[in-house]
Design an enzyme around this catalytic site. Sequence first.
Site, short mmCIF file in Angstrom:
data_model
loop_
_atom_site.label_atom_id
_atom_site.label_comp_id
_atom_site.label_asym_id
_atom_site.label_seq_id
_atom_site.Cartn_x
_atom_site.Cartn_y
_atom_site.Cartn_z
N LYS A 118 0.85 -1.19 0.00
CA LYS A 118 0.00 0.00 0.00
C LYS A 118 0.88 1.24 0.00
O LYS A 118 1.82 1.34 0.82
CB LYS A 118 -0.93 0.00 1.22
N GLY A 160 -0.45 8.74 -0.69
CA GLY A 160 -0.59 9.70 -1.77
C GLY A 160 0.64 10.52 -2.09
O GLY A 160 0.87 10.90 -3.25
N GLY A 206 -4.50 11.01 -0.66
CA GLY A 206 -5.09 12.05 0.18
C GLY A 206 -4.65 13.45 -0.22
O GLY A 206 -5.48 14.38 -0.26
N ASP A 260 -5.47 2.69 3.79
CA ASP A 260 -4.87 1.65 4.65
C ASP A 260 -5.92 0.59 4.99
O ASP A 260 -5.62 -0.60 5.03
CB ASP A 260 -4.32 2.27 5.95
N LYS A 312 -3.28 3.90 10.25
CA LYS A 312 -2.38 2.93 9.61
C LYS A 312 -1.98 1.82 10.58
O LYS A 312 -2.06 0.64 10.24
CB LYS A 312 -1.14 3.69 9.14
N1 LIG Z 1 4.34 8.35 15.58
C1 LIG Z 1 4.32 8.69 14.29
N2 LIG Z 1 5.29 8.22 13.47
C2 LIG Z 1 5.32 8.55 12.17
N3 LIG Z 1 4.40 9.35 11.58
C3 LIG Z 1 3.39 9.84 12.33
C4 LIG Z 1 3.31 9.53 13.71
N4 LIG Z 1 2.20 10.13 14.21
C5 LIG Z 1 1.63 10.80 13.19
N5 LIG Z 1 2.33 10.64 12.05
C6 LIG Z 1 1.98 11.25 10.78
O1 LIG Z 1 1.39 10.25 9.97
C7 LIG Z 1 1.80 10.46 8.63
C8 LIG Z 1 1.57 9.18 7.84
O2 LIG Z 1 0.17 8.96 7.72
P1 LIG Z 1 -0.58 9.39 6.36
O3 LIG Z 1 -0.36 10.83 6.10
O4 LIG Z 1 -1.97 8.91 6.43
O5 LIG Z 1 0.29 8.55 5.36
P2 LIG Z 1 -0.03 7.93 3.95
O6 LIG Z 1 -0.65 9.02 3.12
O7 LIG Z 1 1.31 7.50 3.48
O8 LIG Z 1 -0.96 6.79 4.19
C9 LIG Z 1 3.22 10.92 8.75
O9 LIG Z 1 3.65 11.64 7.60
C10 LIG Z 1 3.17 11.80 10.00
O10 LIG Z 1 2.84 13.12 9.66
C1 LIG Z 2 -12.03 8.21 4.32
C2 LIG Z 2 -10.69 8.72 3.96
O1 LIG Z 2 -10.03 9.36 4.78
N1 LIG Z 2 -10.24 8.47 2.72
C3 LIG Z 2 -8.96 8.90 2.24
C4 LIG Z 2 -8.65 8.08 1.01
C5 LIG Z 2 -7.26 8.33 0.45
C6 LIG Z 2 -6.17 7.93 1.39
O2 LIG Z 2 -6.32 7.17 2.35
O3 LIG Z 2 -4.95 8.43 1.02
P1 LIG Z 2 -3.56 8.33 1.77
O4 LIG Z 2 -3.21 6.87 1.83
O5 LIG Z 2 -2.66 9.11 0.90
O6 LIG Z 2 -3.69 8.91 3.16
C7 LIG Z 2 -8.98 10.40 1.87
O7 LIG Z 2 -10.02 10.90 1.44
O8 LIG Z 2 -7.93 11.05 2.02
#
Ligand SMILES: Nc1ncnc2c1ncn2[C@@H]1O[C@H](COP(=O)(O)OP(=O)(O)O)[C@@H](O)[C@H]1O
Ligand SMILES: CC(=O)N[C@@H](CCC(=O)OP(=O)(O)O)C(=O)O
Length: 259
Positions: free
Chosen positions: A10, A13, A46, A163, A218
């Site tokens: 996975k 974005g 996202g 995720d 995640k």
């Molecule tokens: N303990 C932590 N360790 C690492 N990242 C964290 C933590 N808590 C919050 N984060 C945040 O979570 C982000 C990753 O989640 P997300 O933005 O949803 O990632 P992705 O888009 O790759 O799924 C990191 O860039 C950071 O800003």
């Molecule tokens: C419901 C919900 O939050 N959906 C996410 C879907 C995309 C996503 O999860 O993107 P990343 O993996 O880059 O965070 C959103 O709209 O951002």
Amino acid sequence: MATKSVLVLKVGGALLQCEMGMARLMTAAAEMIAAGQQVLLVHGGGCLVDEQLTANGKETIKLDGLRVTPADQIPIVVGALAGTSNKILQAAAAKAGIVSVGMSLGDGNVVSAKIKDERLGLVGEVEPNDATYLNFILNQGWMPICSSIAISSQGEMLNVNADQAATALAKLVNGTLVLLSDVSGVLDGKGQLINSLNKSEIEYLVAQGVIEKGMKVKVEAALEVAQWMGKPVQVASWRDAEQLKTLVKGGSVGTQIQP
Ligand SMILES: Nc1ncnc2c1ncn2[C@@H]1O[C@H](COP(=O)(O)OP(=O)(O)O)[C@@H](O)[C@H]1O
Ligand SMILES: CC(=O)N[C@@H](CCC(=O)OP(=O)(O)O)C(=O)O
């Protein structure tokens, strides 16, 4: 036929805004596929959704890491995820010589989807359903690239956190799940990588506010799959070339979320 379990990768974005990162990831995927490893790519997007909502004068609200998705935002969200993000990744895959099939959670009955919580609007919760379509693609040596847009039995288009989408698909194909983000893994309060985390350690760090927002979603998704499969799930980075090399060799990278 592949002997190892399907690798469910996975990617978040932010990867889509990094040409070099995409090229490196696709090269790694191409190597694994050439070696007979089946790879299923699940993606978020996202940051592209954020951009498109802003460009259309819409505001974003997130609750516990999930985007509240009102009906008037769903065409933009679907366009950004199932459209632009999915095709950007297919283009990068093609460049690396990978034959891919762009799809979403709404295809081939792969999952069943329903509204998660009325307060979140058109946000979906998905359960694994039928692996026929995915196995057909994987058995051709092709790579499915799946966005997190689902469709409910009522015909609603639903926005699913990517995720959580990967969680359902990993369970569906009984695969090995690796969640690749823009950070090297789960970091402690001082920004240091944590090598391994179990349920009680996760609960503690969430309560302390060290793991929050997207990382909370995640890690909880990873824990669910780790417990379901009885084996660790890795949270690592697509940015890190060394981590990708280790991954290609079948090694462990980033933070191991223990069952
Ligand atoms: N303990 C932590 N360790 C690492 N990242 C964290 C933590 N808590 C919050 N984060 C945040 O979570 C982000 C990753 O989640 P997300 O933005 O949803 O990632 P992705 O888009 O790759 O799924 C990191 O860039 C950071 O800003
Ligand atoms: C419901 C919900 O939050 N959906 C996410 C879907 C995309 C996503 O999860 O993107 P990343 O993996 O880059 O965070 C959103 O709209 O951002």
